[in-house]
Design a protein around this motif. Sequence first.
Motif, PDB file in Angstrom:
ATOM      1  N   GLU A  37       0.854  -1.185   0.000  1.00  0.00           N
ATOM      2  CA  GLU A  37       0.000   0.000   0.000  1.00  0.00           C
ATOM      3  C   GLU A  37       0.888   1.233   0.000  1.00  0.00           C
ATOM      4  OE1 GLU A  37      -3.624   1.681   2.738  1.00  0.00           O
ATOM      5  OE2 GLU A  37      -1.650   1.447   3.680  1.00  0.00           O
ATOM      6  N   LEU A  38       0.652   2.126  -0.941  1.00  0.00           N
ATOM      7  CA  LEU A  38       1.347   3.401  -0.995  1.00  0.00           C
ATOM      8  C   LEU A  38       0.377   4.502  -0.586  1.00  0.00           C
ATOM      9  CD1 LEU A  38       3.616   5.390  -1.737  1.00  0.00           C
ATOM     10  CD2 LEU A  38       2.854   5.229  -4.129  1.00  0.00           C
ATOM     11  N   GLN A  39       0.672   5.143   0.531  1.00  0.00           N
ATOM     12  CA  GLN A  39      -0.139   6.263   0.992  1.00  0.00           C
ATOM     13  C   GLN A  39       0.545   7.577   0.612  1.00  0.00           C
ATOM     14  OE1 GLN A  39      -0.776   6.030   5.204  1.00  0.00           O
ATOM     15  NE2 GLN A  39      -2.101   4.234   5.094  1.00  0.00           N
ATOM     16  N   GLN A  40      -0.259   8.513   0.162  1.00  0.00           N
ATOM     17  CA  GLN A  40       0.226   9.868  -0.131  1.00  0.00           C
ATOM     18  C   GLN A  40      -0.645  10.842   0.649  1.00  0.00           C
ATOM     19  OE1 GLN A  40       1.132  11.420  -4.292  1.00  0.00           O
ATOM     20  NE2 GLN A  40      -0.753  12.505  -3.822  1.00  0.00           N
ATOM     21  N   ILE A  41      -0.010  11.615   1.544  1.00  0.00           N
ATOM     22  CA  ILE A  41      -0.763  12.483   2.437  1.00  0.00           C
ATOM     23  C   ILE A  41      -0.251  13.917   2.316  1.00  0.00           C
ATOM     24  CG2 ILE A  41      -1.554  12.876   4.794  1.00  0.00           C
ATOM     25  CD1 ILE A  41       0.161   9.640   4.272  1.00  0.00           C
ATOM     26  N   ALA A  42      -1.155  14.829   2.006  1.00  0.00           N
ATOM     27  CA  ALA A  42      -0.839  16.256   2.005  1.00  0.00           C
ATOM     28  C   ALA A  42      -1.533  16.887   3.200  1.00  0.00           C
ATOM     29  CB  ALA A  42      -1.313  16.912   0.711  1.00  0.00           C
ATOM     30  N   ARG A  43      -0.780  17.664   3.976  1.00  0.00           N
ATOM     31  CA  ARG A  43      -1.357  18.343   5.143  1.00  0.00           C
ATOM     32  C   ARG A  43      -1.024  19.822   5.070  1.00  0.00           C
ATOM     33  NH1 ARG A  43      -0.467  13.248   7.595  1.00  0.00           N
ATOM     34  NH2 ARG A  43      -2.294  12.542   8.734  1.00  0.00           N
ATOM     35  N   PHE A  44      -1.984  20.628   5.503  1.00  0.00           N
ATOM     36  CA  PHE A  44      -1.817  22.076   5.418  1.00  0.00           C
ATOM     37  C   PHE A  44      -2.344  22.727   6.685  1.00  0.00           C
ATOM     38  CE2 PHE A  44      -3.389  26.326   3.927  1.00  0.00           C
ATOM     39  CZ  PHE A  44      -2.142  26.855   3.606  1.00  0.00           C
ATOM     40  N   LEU A  45      -1.501  23.545   7.296  1.00  0.00           N
ATOM     41  CA  LEU A  45      -1.878  24.311   8.480  1.00  0.00           C
ATOM     42  C   LEU A  45      -2.007  25.766   8.049  1.00  0.00           C
ATOM     43  CD1 LEU A  45      -2.308  24.191  11.595  1.00  0.00           C
ATOM     44  CD2 LEU A  45       0.124  24.751  11.818  1.00  0.00           C
ATOM     45  N   PRO A  46      -3.238  26.255   7.854  1.00  0.00           N
ATOM     46  CA  PRO A  46      -3.430  27.602   7.282  1.00  0.00           C
ATOM     47  C   PRO A  46      -3.069  28.695   8.273  1.00  0.00           C
ATOM     48  CG  PRO A  46      -5.537  26.675   7.925  1.00  0.00           C
ATOM     49  CD  PRO A  46      -4.523  25.590   8.147  1.00  0.00           C
ATOM     50  N   ARG A  47      -2.743  29.856   7.708  1.00  0.00           N
ATOM     51  CA  ARG A  47      -2.459  31.031   8.512  1.00  0.00           C
ATOM     52  C   ARG A  47      -3.446  32.129   8.119  1.00  0.00           C
ATOM     53  NH1 ARG A  47       2.589  31.244   7.565  1.00  0.00           N
ATOM     54  NH2 ARG A  47       2.479  32.620   5.752  1.00  0.00           N
ATOM     55  N   GLY A  48      -4.425  32.358   8.961  1.00  0.00           N
ATOM     56  CA  GLY A  48      -5.408  33.409   8.720  1.00  0.00           C
ATOM     57  C   GLY A  48      -6.392  33.077   7.613  1.00  0.00           C
ATOM     58  N   PHE A  57      -6.437  34.092   4.492  1.00  0.00           N
ATOM     59  CA  PHE A  57      -5.844  33.756   3.200  1.00  0.00           C
ATOM     60  C   PHE A  57      -5.420  32.290   3.150  1.00  0.00           C
ATOM     61  CE2 PHE A  57      -5.224  38.405   3.047  1.00  0.00           C
ATOM     62  CZ  PHE A  57      -5.819  38.644   1.813  1.00  0.00           C
ATOM     63  N   GLY A  58      -5.038  31.746   4.307  1.00  0.00           N
ATOM     64  CA  GLY A  58      -4.702  30.326   4.356  1.00  0.00           C
ATOM     65  C   GLY A  58      -5.909  29.459   4.055  1.00  0.00           C
ATOM     66  N   LEU A  59      -7.045  29.817   4.627  1.00  0.00           N
ATOM     67  CA  LEU A  59      -8.272  29.062   4.364  1.00  0.00           C
ATOM     68  C   LEU A  59      -8.670  29.169   2.894  1.00  0.00           C
ATOM     69  CD1 LEU A  59     -10.336  30.148   7.508  1.00  0.00           C
ATOM     70  CD2 LEU A  59      -9.183  27.964   7.161  1.00  0.00           C
ATOM     71  N   LEU A  60      -8.603  30.390   2.363  1.00  0.00           N
ATOM     72  CA  LEU A  60      -8.978  30.584   0.959  1.00  0.00           C
ATOM     73  C   LEU A  60      -8.037  29.824   0.037  1.00  0.00           C
ATOM     74  CD1 LEU A  60      -9.789  34.421   0.983  1.00  0.00           C
ATOM     75  CD2 LEU A  60     -11.416  32.497   0.956  1.00  0.00           C
ATOM     76  N   TYR A  61      -6.760  29.778   0.383  1.00  0.00           N
ATOM     77  CA  TYR A  61      -5.783  29.071  -0.451  1.00  0.00           C
ATOM     78  C   TYR A  61      -6.127  27.577  -0.523  1.00  0.00           C
ATOM     79  CZ  TYR A  61      -1.385  27.001  -1.990  1.00  0.00           C
ATOM     80  OH  TYR A  61      -0.441  26.266  -2.658  1.00  0.00           O
ATOM     81  N   TRP A  62      -6.409  26.981   0.629  1.00  0.00           N
ATOM     82  CA  TRP A  62      -6.704  25.549   0.638  1.00  0.00           C
ATOM     83  C   TRP A  62      -7.924  25.229  -0.218  1.00  0.00           C
ATOM     84  CZ3 TRP A  62      -4.576  21.037   1.650  1.00  0.00           C
ATOM     85  CH2 TRP A  62      -5.405  19.907   1.744  1.00  0.00           C
ATOM     86  N   TYR A  63      -8.955  26.005  -0.058  1.00  0.00           N
ATOM     87  CA  TYR A  63     -10.173  25.713  -0.830  1.00  0.00           C
ATOM     88  C   TYR A  63      -9.984  26.018  -2.313  1.00  0.00           C
ATOM     89  CZ  TYR A  63     -12.615  24.975   3.569  1.00  0.00           C
ATOM     90  OH  TYR A  63     -13.009  24.471   4.784  1.00  0.00           O
TER      91      TYR A  63
END
Length: 504
Positions: A447-458, A460-466
């Motif tokens: 099994e190959l898992q690929q995980i992206a995690r993001f800790l937003p800042r303010g 603009f961080g939320l808008l960037y993720w979405y």
Amino acid sequence: MEVSTKPIFVAGATGYIGGRLLPRLLDSGYQVRALVRAPEKLRDRPWAQHPNLSIIKGDVLDSDALIQAIAGCRAAYYLVHSMSPEVKDFSVTDRTAARNMVVAAEAANLEQIIYLSGLGEEQSELSHHLQSRTEVGNILRQGAVPVTILRAAMIIGSGSASFEILRYLVDRLPVMITPRWVSTPCQPIGVRNVLHYLLGCLEHKDVVGGTFDIGQPEVIDYRQLMEVYAEEAGLPRRWIIPVPVLTPRLSSYWIHLVTPVPASIARPLAEGLSNPVVCRENRIAELLPQELFDTRKAIRLALDRIKQHTVETSWTDSGEIHPAEWSNPGDPAWAGGSLFSDARRIVLNGQPEDIWPAVSSIGGEVGYYYANWLWEIRGFIDRICGGVGLCRGRRSASELFPGDVIDFWRVVAVEKCTHLMLSAEMKLPGEAVLSFRLNRLADGQTELQQIARFLPRGLFGLLYWYAVMPFHHYVFNGMLRGIAEAAGQTISSGPEKIDKNILL
């Protein structure tokens, strides 16, 4: 030759020169004590388990720790320089570190300090970069321990910041609009010659306490340097047009856009190019004789290393490894705020050992296995915004160590055939990691898992993720399929999203 059993202390062991000097000291039979801020950078090196090597976690800015680390040593190499994007005023940091070194060296009663400095006439108006290098040498000399100073101009070697600027400028620009410094005389030196001198300084009593200029036999200018590079690289003739209006600041921005070296590092280097850097004497060539490479041979050797993917160290090695505790797969939801993740898996008919080479080769010339044009656009946007972009590439196409750079990522952790974690160094409104994990299953599957995690800042961080989330399905699934194809393994199931609560 009989070698003293007292250790040789190396400050700056993970830097461009220190990372090459350290294994050569070990090969010569010396006991070596290396002071590093991030021991994990050296953990997986081929020589990391050498019985004569001691790795000490510490910082030259911590006087007490430095005194403790250097106690009992015979001599020390001081290869520390704080010119990096993370340091606002490197001269202040360098001044403090040098003073701490003086105190520690006297407390340890060292026989000698060996310091690699920069060429440049002290009577002339030196750049801030060269002034700082000279000041460090003067501070070290104020102590009771004899200091041997080697003054070098541009070091020609695979992975050096100066050589990378030269390489990318000439490779990418058939026509170059350059500042007037293109006609400044210089006397560069090959990195192998530098290492020979550094090693020789330990055993030759006539160099103790002296200052020596080191360089190749001939004096050239930067225009000639570019012309020789183009010939050795097999490129058509480059048109070099000097203009008087390009200031060091403008030059640094241009270097930032065209080469992997960021403006924060390019600017002090560009300022130094206006200073003639020519050897005033060559006494050390008689004291420590060797074949001094001319510009052509030094460039040829550096290009051979790059073509063979055997670059020992790179200017990028000195970057910080920023721990991302918030990204640990075993952690519950981040207590400090929103934490976004995108986790996917694919099951392949093969063993982890068969799949790992494709995983560990990601980035650089190989790319990201799917939609590389999207990654290139993202890298270009990052570069325009002042980030590092994609052009840093990789030090090696086949091996990875913690602290290594992969384009706009830095390797945080690597466990062969099991786990790779990358931390983003691009311009982001937050922090991001991308990790891959290989889990061995029954019936010869993995099994190959690929995980992206993001800790937003303010906000603009939320808008960037979405904003980027809609691309994940195509890009990340495509990457997993691409890795399977590159590894030559058939897909049993997936790619598919997985619940973050069952990540291994």
